[in-house]
Scaffold this motif. Structure first.
Motif, PDB file in Angstrom:
ATOM      1  N   PRO A  91       0.829  -1.207   0.000  1.00 18.32           N
ATOM      2  CA  PRO A  91       0.000   0.000   0.000  1.00 18.32           C
ATOM      3  C   PRO A  91       0.868   1.264   0.000  1.00 18.32           C
ATOM      4  N   LEU A  92       0.469   2.249  -0.806  1.00 22.44           N
ATOM      5  CA  LEU A  92       1.229   3.496  -0.899  1.00 22.44           C
ATOM      6  C   LEU A  92       1.341   4.183   0.460  1.00 22.44           C
ATOM      7  N   LYS A  93       0.256   4.172   1.209  1.00 25.30           N
ATOM      8  CA  LYS A  93       0.256   4.820   2.520  1.00 25.30           C
ATOM      9  C   LYS A  93       1.320   4.219   3.422  1.00 25.30           C
ATOM     10  N   GLU A  94       1.462   2.925   3.355  1.00 27.39           N
ATOM     11  CA  GLU A  94       2.465   2.216   4.164  1.00 27.39           C
ATOM     12  C   GLU A  94       3.882   2.568   3.710  1.00 27.39           C
ATOM     13  N   GLN A  95       4.074   2.686   2.395  1.00 25.05           N
ATOM     14  CA  GLN A  95       5.414   2.995   1.866  1.00 25.05           C
ATOM     15  C   GLN A  95       5.831   4.424   2.174  1.00 25.05           C
ATOM     16  N   ILE A  96       4.873   5.343   2.169  1.00 24.52           N
ATOM     17  CA  ILE A  96       5.202   6.750   2.453  1.00 24.52           C
ATOM     18  C   ILE A  96       5.447   6.957   3.940  1.00 24.52           C
ATOM     19  N   GLY A  97       4.657   6.300   4.757  1.00 26.01           N
ATOM     20  CA  GLY A  97       4.821   6.437   6.200  1.00 26.01           C
ATOM     21  C   GLY A  97       4.525   7.850   6.676  1.00 26.01           C
ATOM     22  N   SER A  98       5.412   8.399   7.513  1.00 26.40           N
ATOM     23  CA  SER A  98       5.195   9.733   8.095  1.00 26.40           C
ATOM     24  C   SER A  98       5.811  10.840   7.252  1.00 26.40           C
ATOM     25  N   ARG A  99       6.375  10.490   6.112  1.00 30.63           N
ATOM     26  CA  ARG A  99       7.029  11.505   5.277  1.00 30.63           C
ATOM     27  C   ARG A  99       6.012  12.458   4.647  1.00 30.63           C
ATOM     28  N   LYS A 100       6.448  13.695   4.402  1.00 33.74           N
ATOM     29  CA  LYS A 100       5.638  14.643   3.650  1.00 33.74           C
ATOM     30  C   LYS A 100       5.666  14.252   2.175  1.00 33.74           C
ATOM     31  N   ILE A 101       4.725  14.801   1.412  1.00 39.17           N
ATOM     32  CA  ILE A 101       4.609  14.454  -0.006  1.00 39.17           C
ATOM     33  C   ILE A 101       5.037  15.626  -0.882  1.00 39.17           C
ATOM     34  N   LEU A 102       6.022  15.357  -1.726  1.00 39.02           N
ATOM     35  CA  LEU A 102       6.439  16.293  -2.761  1.00 39.02           C
ATOM     36  C   LEU A 102       5.845  15.786  -4.071  1.00 39.02           C
ATOM     37  N   LEU A 103       4.880  16.519  -4.610  1.00 42.87           N
ATOM     38  CA  LEU A 103       4.194  16.102  -5.832  1.00 42.87           C
ATOM     39  C   LEU A 103       4.817  16.790  -7.036  1.00 42.87           C
ATOM     40  N   TYR A 104       5.260  15.993  -7.997  1.00 46.92           N
ATOM     41  CA  TYR A 104       5.808  16.521  -9.251  1.00 46.92           C
ATOM     42  C   TYR A 104       4.746  16.359 -10.328  1.00 46.92           C
ATOM     43  N   ALA A 105       4.263  17.483 -10.862  1.00 43.58           N
ATOM     44  CA  ALA A 105       3.193  17.455 -11.869  1.00 43.58           C
ATOM     45  C   ALA A 105       3.575  18.367 -13.031  1.00 43.58           C
ATOM     46  N   PRO A 106       4.403  17.877 -13.952  1.00 39.95           N
ATOM     47  CA  PRO A 106       4.827  18.689 -15.094  1.00 39.95           C
ATOM     48  C   PRO A 106       3.850  18.588 -16.253  1.00 39.95           C
ATOM     49  N   THR A 107       3.937  19.511 -17.182  1.00 37.39           N
ATOM     50  CA  THR A 107       3.172  19.405 -18.408  1.00 37.39           C
ATOM     51  C   THR A 107       4.012  18.679 -19.453  1.00 37.39           C
ATOM     52  N   PHE A 108       3.425  18.456 -20.624  1.00 38.59           N
ATOM     53  CA  PHE A 108       4.145  17.729 -21.671  1.00 38.59           C
ATOM     54  C   PHE A 108       4.991  18.679 -22.508  1.00 38.59           C
ATOM     55  N   ARG A 109       5.858  18.105 -23.327  1.00 37.65           N
ATOM     56  CA  ARG A 109       6.638  18.875 -24.298  1.00 37.65           C
ATOM     57  C   ARG A 109       6.240  18.417 -25.691  1.00 37.65           C
ATOM     58  N   GLY A 110       6.462  19.267 -26.684  1.00 36.46           N
ATOM     59  CA  GLY A 110       6.115  18.912 -28.052  1.00 36.46           C
ATOM     60  C   GLY A 110       5.223  19.958 -28.687  1.00 36.46           C
TER      61      GLY A 110
END
Length: 403
Positions: A222-241
């Motif tokens: 489970p993602l929640k288990e893998q992240i644990g107590s860490r904060k979340i840095l979300l990378y959301a880029p747009t496309f190129r082209g």
């Protein structure tokens, strides 16, 4: 020769076939109680349509219709795809001819090829907040845009009776992009942002994200288990082209370096643009640091994020409603300006530190003072002032007032 044939077919569609079908379907007056939701690319209601559709369904005073993209058949050939899309367009035109109100959140060429009937309304809700990258008539003859000759031959955005935007300050940008009268553009807000103002939005969205990656697939924890107590840095880029057909994206980050410095504090989640889901590579050594959440909803990803790392994506506008820090990794800013450009100079617009190298990125993440909360509030007031949790309510009332 092939290009000329394609152009001839488009001319026959736009100027002869589509108008003829629309006229044949227009034997009766349009029904003011019929509201048609249409999108040429989506197979279901878009995130900006769903709140309005649900609210109208609950009210019960209008008849709701949809016209969406049809799923491709297994092993579909190029010709079969073309025929499927043509069938889709013709079905849309027949429904449009009978509807009192058409709801769009994207460009739809057949809608521009026909003359809107007397009494019909066409609402363009668009799919993005704010006014960031240039599009439409604002980028004619640019690498990403259409040619002036093409737009003159096949006009677009010419049927709207209402365009909704997230702030009065961006009306000039939309008037330029749609080549329309600014009087048609109103700051009524963006329906899909209404949920951001619900008290439990952040907690609910984060939990929904974790449920989407709950470890039900073989070999997946489970993602929640893998992240644990860490904060979340979300990378959301747009496309190129230069267009969506050529859309691509490559990994511009040294994830191993980010993990070494921030791996105990942050989990790195990345959500790629739908047009460019491939190309981002995660080394095996970073599998416990970087996680792909591309298939979750944008709202759920934003709700979960403690910090947003993006570039030229309009997702920054929605995220500003959460009053959380953003960093802008603009490593290819100069080439992107040549490709798309912006309505406001990039450096003057974005409400956070701009970084162009891995070193600058790491320094910004390590320095909370770099995030500039005052600038973020000013940005939100300029670009998102009409988003207050009541956009759907205003649009529903606009539709019902016609009955």
């Amino acid at each position: 020769m092939k290009s000329r044939m394609k152009q001839t077919l488009r001319y026959l569609e736009y100027h002869i076939l589509w108008p003829a079908v629309f006229r044949c379907a227009s034997l009766r007056k349009p029904d003011p109680k019929t509201v048609l939701f249409a999108d040429p690319y989506s197979r279901t209601l878009t995130d900006n349509m769903r709140p309005l559709f649900d609210a109208l369904a609950q009210d019960g005073r209008v008849k709701l219709k949809t016209a969406f993209a049809e799923a491709p058949a297994p092993g579909e050939s190029g010709l079969q795809k073309r025929l499927r899309e043509e069938r889709q367009h013709l079905k849309f035109l027949i429904k449009y001819a009978k509807a009192g109100t058409l709801i769009l959140t994207e460009s739809y060429l057949p809608a521009y090829a026909v003359k809107r009937r007397k009494g019909q309304e066409v609402f363009q809700l668009w799919h993005a907040c704010g006014a960031f990258k240039k599009w439409g008539y604002s980028i004619l003859d640019n690498a990403f845009g259409a040619s002036r000759k093409t737009m003159k031959q096949f006009p677009m955005h010419n049927c709207y009776t209402l365009v909704t935007v997230s702030s009065k300050d961006i009306i000039p940008a939309y008037a330029d992009a749609f080549h329309c009268d600014p009087a048609l553009i109103e700051p009524l807000g963006v329906p899909r942002t209404d949920v951001f103002f619900e008290p439990d939005f952040a907690a609910r969205g984060k939990e929904a994200l974790f449920q989407s990656y709950d470890g039900t697939h073989p070999g997946q924890r489970p993602l929640k288990e893998q992240i644990g107590s860490r904060k979340i840095l979300l990378y959301a880029p747009t496309f190129r082209g230069n267009n969506i057909v050529e859309a691509h994206f490559d990994t511009p980050l040294d994830l191993a370096r980010l993990k070494a410095r921030f791996g105990n504090e942050y989990a790195f989640l990345y959500k790629l643009h739908p047009y460019a889901k491939d190309g981002f590579k995660v080394p095996d050594s970073c599998k416990d640091f970087a996680f792909n959440v591309t298939d979750c909803t944008a709202n759920d990803a934003l709700a979960a994020a403690d910090v947003l790392l993006t570039d030229y994506s309009s997702i920054l506008f929605e995220y500003s409603l959460l009053d959380r820090p953003m960093v802008f990794y603009a490593y290819d800013l100069e080439s992107y300006i040549d490709e798309r450009n912006f309505y406001t100079p990039y450096e003057d617009l974005v409400p956070g530190p701009i970084v162009k190298t891995q070193d600058e990125l790491e320094s910004a993440l390590a320095d909370p003072a770099a995030f500039g909360p005052d600038r973020l509030r000013g940005f939100r007031n300029t670009y998102m002032s009409a988003c207050d949790g009541r956009a759907t309510e205003r649009l529903v009332q606009r539709i019902l007032n016609r009955l």
